[in-house]
Motif scaffolding. Sequence first.
Motif, short mmCIF file in Angstrom:
data_model
loop_
_atom_site.label_atom_id
_atom_site.label_comp_id
_atom_site.label_asym_id
_atom_site.label_seq_id
_atom_site.Cartn_x
_atom_site.Cartn_y
_atom_site.Cartn_z
N SER A 1 15.74 15.53 50.41
CA SER A 1 15.08 15.75 51.70
C SER A 1 15.91 16.60 52.65
O SER A 1 15.47 16.90 53.76
N SER A 2 17.11 17.00 52.24
CA SER A 2 17.95 17.81 53.13
C SER A 2 17.32 19.19 53.33
O SER A 2 16.52 19.64 52.51
N ASP B 1 18.38 9.19 50.19
CA ASP B 1 17.53 9.67 51.29
C ASP B 1 18.33 10.04 52.52
O ASP B 1 17.77 10.53 53.50
N SER B 2 19.65 9.81 52.48
CA SER B 2 20.49 10.17 53.62
C SER B 2 21.94 10.32 53.17
O SER B 2 22.34 9.77 52.12
N ASN C 1 21.25 19.67 48.15
CA ASN C 1 19.84 19.54 47.80
C ASN C 1 19.62 18.79 46.49
O ASN C 1 18.51 18.31 46.24
#
Length: 291
Positions: free
Chosen positions: A42-43, A14-15, A37
């Motif tokens: 979520s990027s 997620d990060s 991606n």
Amino acid sequence: MEIGFRAHDIGKFDSVESLATTIETFKKQSKIQLALNKVIPSSPKYTEYTPEYITSVRESLAKHGVSVAIVGCYINPVHPDPDERNEQLRRFEISLSLHKEFGCPYIGTETGSLNPDSSYNPLTSEENVFSTFLSSVERLLKKAESVGAVVTLEAVARKNTICSAERMRRVMDTFKSDNLKVIYDPINLTSWLGMAEPDGSVRLKPSAEAIEKAVRHDLDLLAPYIVAVHAKNYVLDSNGWKIGNKALMEGVVDWAVIFNLLREYKIDVPVLLENLNPATLKETLAYLDTI
């Protein structure tokens, strides 16, 4: 050899921070192939990439000793729909223009096919498709040369436009550009029937002689252009067809033979593990330390 990873094989995150901290648990000072991606769903979309955002990605990775060896921007350069092909080429050009922010000049792609998803199509090997591919590369090279980036191509046997070391060398000889290089994946370039023995037969597990024969053939043609190596493995199914997406220690090829040849040809580039199994990654890294 400097061993690294294809980041999205480690998992989805997620990060950037969580990706980097996870990689750090396996290996300090790691090189990765980064397809943003794929690894961080979520990027932002590529059309929304900004220099500031990509710089923040690089800096977050660097805090944990992680740097980018290849920016993965896999497109279909011979997509049958010209409009879609143009859009995919534009995506690659955006990645080229951000190479300094990524901290890596090498933007990588496979070479596509006449099927939109780059799967096997028997007409992909025709000369008109090869000409389309050269036109796409020429366009990307103009962008790469203008910004100081490097278009980096990966061949895949049978199914892609560039399906052999000979075809890849033909591309290199056509352009003779320092902004055009190769990702070498010996398993991708292995025939779908497996590595042939010196007598032409194919065994379930190739001998050291068969591995050396296949890899030496590739390196004789491509060694000067290689900037990264992909490391995975294959097995043959019950019909004798290659299943070429196995982790390095889960297939039939002895990578010690390949490493010795890379050293012989003085190919000192990152070796990026593909299709890796995070559960056995530490064991794989320990094995690689011995060869």
